[in-house]
Design an enzyme around this catalytic site. Structure first.
Site, PDB file in Angstrom:
ATOM      1  N   ARG A 128      -4.841  10.735  10.637  1.00  0.00           N
ATOM      2  CA  ARG A 128      -5.450  10.660  11.969  1.00  0.00           C
ATOM      3  C   ARG A 128      -4.827  11.670  12.922  1.00  0.00           C
ATOM      4  NH1 ARG A 128      -6.241   4.144  13.104  1.00  0.00           N
ATOM      5  NH2 ARG A 128      -6.232   3.522  10.920  1.00  0.00           N
ATOM      6  N   ARG A 183       0.851  -1.180   0.000  1.00  0.00           N
ATOM      7  CA  ARG A 183       0.000   0.000   0.000  1.00  0.00           C
ATOM      8  C   ARG A 183       0.898   1.246   0.000  1.00  0.00           C
ATOM      9  NH1 ARG A 183      -3.002  -0.597   5.342  1.00  0.00           N
ATOM     10  NH2 ARG A 183      -4.075   1.296   4.669  1.00  0.00           N
ATOM     11  N   CYS A 193     -10.807  -8.457  11.012  1.00  0.00           N
ATOM     12  CA  CYS A 193     -10.611  -7.253  11.815  1.00  0.00           C
ATOM     13  C   CYS A 193     -11.933  -6.552  12.126  1.00  0.00           C
ATOM     14  CB  CYS A 193      -9.627  -6.304  11.145  1.00  0.00           C
ATOM     15  SG  CYS A 193     -10.025  -5.874   9.455  1.00  0.00           S
ATOM     16  N   SER A 231     -10.736   0.606  15.134  1.00  0.00           N
ATOM     17  CA  SER A 231     -10.742  -0.818  15.481  1.00  0.00           C
ATOM     18  C   SER A 231     -11.979  -1.204  16.283  1.00  0.00           C
ATOM     19  CB  SER A 231      -9.481  -1.145  16.292  1.00  0.00           C
ATOM     20  OG  SER A 231      -9.617  -2.351  16.996  1.00  0.00           O
ATOM     21  N   ARG A 253     -10.629   6.920  10.723  1.00  0.00           N
ATOM     22  CA  ARG A 253     -10.084   6.220   9.556  1.00  0.00           C
ATOM     23  C   ARG A 253      -8.986   7.050   8.913  1.00  0.00           C
ATOM     24  NH1 ARG A 253     -12.722   2.954   6.382  1.00  0.00           N
ATOM     25  NH2 ARG A 253     -10.601   2.628   5.622  1.00  0.00           N
ATOM     26  N   GLY A 254      -8.262   6.424   7.989  1.00  0.00           N
ATOM     27  CA  GLY A 254      -7.182   7.111   7.282  1.00  0.00           C
ATOM     28  C   GLY A 254      -5.828   6.650   7.774  1.00  0.00           C
ATOM     29  N   ASN A 255      -4.772   7.060   7.060  1.00  0.00           N
ATOM     30  CA  ASN A 255      -3.436   6.674   7.484  1.00  0.00           C
ATOM     31  C   ASN A 255      -3.054   7.415   8.758  1.00  0.00           C
ATOM     32  OD1 ASN A 255      -2.271   9.238   6.785  1.00  0.00           O
ATOM     33  ND2 ASN A 255      -2.208   8.586   4.638  1.00  0.00           N
ATOM     34  N   LYS A 311      -1.701  -7.932  11.207  1.00  0.00           N
ATOM     35  CA  LYS A 311      -3.039  -7.842  11.790  1.00  0.00           C
ATOM     36  C   LYS A 311      -4.114  -7.544  10.747  1.00  0.00           C
ATOM     37  CE  LYS A 311      -2.608  -2.986  13.303  1.00  0.00           C
ATOM     38  NZ  LYS A 311      -3.569  -2.425  12.380  1.00  0.00           N
ATOM     39  N   ASP A 312      -3.718  -7.091   9.540  1.00  0.00           N
ATOM     40  CA  ASP A 312      -4.681  -6.795   8.480  1.00  0.00           C
ATOM     41  C   ASP A 312      -4.983  -8.001   7.601  1.00  0.00           C
ATOM     42  OD1 ASP A 312      -4.860  -4.142   9.273  1.00  0.00           O
ATOM     43  OD2 ASP A 312      -3.339  -3.445   7.851  1.00  0.00           O
ATOM     44  N   ARG A 348     -12.323  -3.966  17.931  1.00  0.00           N
ATOM     45  CA  ARG A 348     -11.831  -4.525  19.198  1.00  0.00           C
ATOM     46  C   ARG A 348     -11.520  -3.425  20.199  1.00  0.00           C
ATOM     47  NH1 ARG A 348      -6.804  -4.620  21.123  1.00  0.00           N
ATOM     48  NH2 ARG A 348      -6.030  -3.857  19.110  1.00  0.00           N
ATOM     49  N   ARG A 349     -10.799  -2.395  19.756  1.00  0.00           N
ATOM     50  CA  ARG A 349     -10.435  -1.318  20.676  1.00  0.00           C
ATOM     51  C   ARG A 349     -11.670  -0.585  21.184  1.00  0.00           C
ATOM     52  NH1 ARG A 349      -5.859   0.134  16.626  1.00  0.00           N
ATOM     53  NH2 ARG A 349      -4.134  -1.131  17.420  1.00  0.00           N
ATOM     54  N   LYS A 350     -12.638  -0.323  20.304  1.00  0.00           N
ATOM     55  CA  LYS A 350     -13.864   0.359  20.735  1.00  0.00           C
ATOM     56  C   LYS A 350     -14.546  -0.427  21.852  1.00  0.00           C
ATOM     57  CE  LYS A 350     -14.832   2.354  16.174  1.00  0.00           C
ATOM     58  NZ  LYS A 350     -15.655   2.190  14.958  1.00  0.00           N
TER      59      LYS A 350
END
Length: 312
Positions: free
Chosen positions: A151, A10, A240, A125, A145-147, A80-81, A127-129
């Site tokens: 962020r 990417r 994910c 994420s 979102r975004g790189n 992880k992706d 999971r994090r939320k």
């Protein structure tokens, strides 16, 4: 003279860091390479959360097309992706040495207090939320979102008080000075593969080249740990977009693997987790066993509830 190995990646700064890291390892071993940037769906669709755009392969699918067509020789992913199940014509060739696995809280506020009522934490994420809702109920979460640079710009603009991110990306991009809290991995258990870089290739890649790339790029201890974690994820049938978590560690002599895995409901109200150890040669079986136990103890009900809510 051998043709350069074409490394698919990417185009974000973090993804390019990973690709250049791979290229440097190859160069050190005497292999030439070139980097090929490929845009993925996850890079283009930024106005929806990952779980709303079909997160399976959202950051990997276009790279996998490049592997099939021969446009690239290897694809470099954040481990992880990578989706839980790899297509039959492709394979994960190597897992590079893992960075520190923790989630971290990043902010421009030097004295950020996580107990402050009304704190807004940005994350993309699932999971994090869910974990933040459980362990930091005074805070609220907002989609981020975004790189990484995008962020951080939103953070600086005041859209959030802080971001919750993987330490590995923050460290690799040299933003360590913005880390205000390192979240304990025993509580905020990371996503499968967090901190490692995965190398994917087509099964038809020349066998001798595959063997050489594996030798150069694979970190055996990390590979064992990710074998356990990915077997857990695969058995959970999650990606994910599912708030599952798994972290495997090896004993100092490399003989025994310990896996802590589980699942949390979207609202953070239900948390199912389990930890077991096994011989390192049984890493995949350990991942399957823990996932099956979590599913039998109520995990399947949590997954069904999540899917019903998303289909509504």
């Amino acid at each position: 003279m051998k043709k350069p190995i074409r490394i698919g990646t990417r185009g974000s700064k973090l993804a390019l860091w990973q690709a250049h890291h791979v290229a440097a390892c190859l160069e050190q071993a005497g292999l030439a390479s070139e980097i090929v940037i490929i845009t993925t769906k996850g890079d283009v669709v930024l106005d929806r959360s990952l779980d709303k755009i079909g997160a399976k392969g959202v950051f990997t699918e276009e790279l996998e097309v490049g592997l099939r067509t021969g446009h690239i020789d290897i694809a470099v992913h954040s481990a992880k992706d990578v989706q839980s199940t790899i297509p039959d014509d492709l394979e994960l060739l190597a897992f590079m040495e893992r960075e520190q696995v923790n989630d971290v809280v990043v902010s421009f506020q030097p004295d950020l207090d996580l107990r402050k009522p009304g704190l807004v934490l940005g994350t993309s994420s699932t999971r994090r939320k869910a974990m933040l809702r459980r362990f930091l109920p005074n805070a609220s979460t907002a989609e981020a979102r975004g790189n990484l640079q995008t962020r951080l710009r939103k953070l600086e603009e005041g859209q959030y008080d802080a971001l919750v991110l993987a330490y590995a990306g923050v460290h690799r991009m040299e933003y360590d000075h913005l880390i205000r809290h390192v979240l304990p991995e025993t509580q905020f258990v990371p996503a499968t593969g967090q901190g490692s870089v995965a190398i994917e290739c087509a099964r038809t890649l020349e066998p001798a080249l595959k063997t050489e790339l594996h030798r150069i790029l694979d970190h055996p201890a990390t590979h064992v740990c990710l074998a356990a974690e990915r077997a857990f994820l695969r058995t959970m049938e999650g990606g994910c977009s599912i708030p599952s978590f798994a972290l495997a560690t090896l004993s100092s002599d490399g003989a025994v693997v310990h896996l802590h895995g589980g699942l949390i409901s979207l609202d953070g109200g239900k948390l199912l987790e389990e930890a077991q150890t096994a011989d390192a040669s049984q890493a995949e079986a350990l991942g399957i066993r823990i996932a099956e136990s979590v599913l039998a103890r109520g995990g399947q009900q949590i997954l069904d509830e999540i899917r019903r809510e998303r289909d509504a």
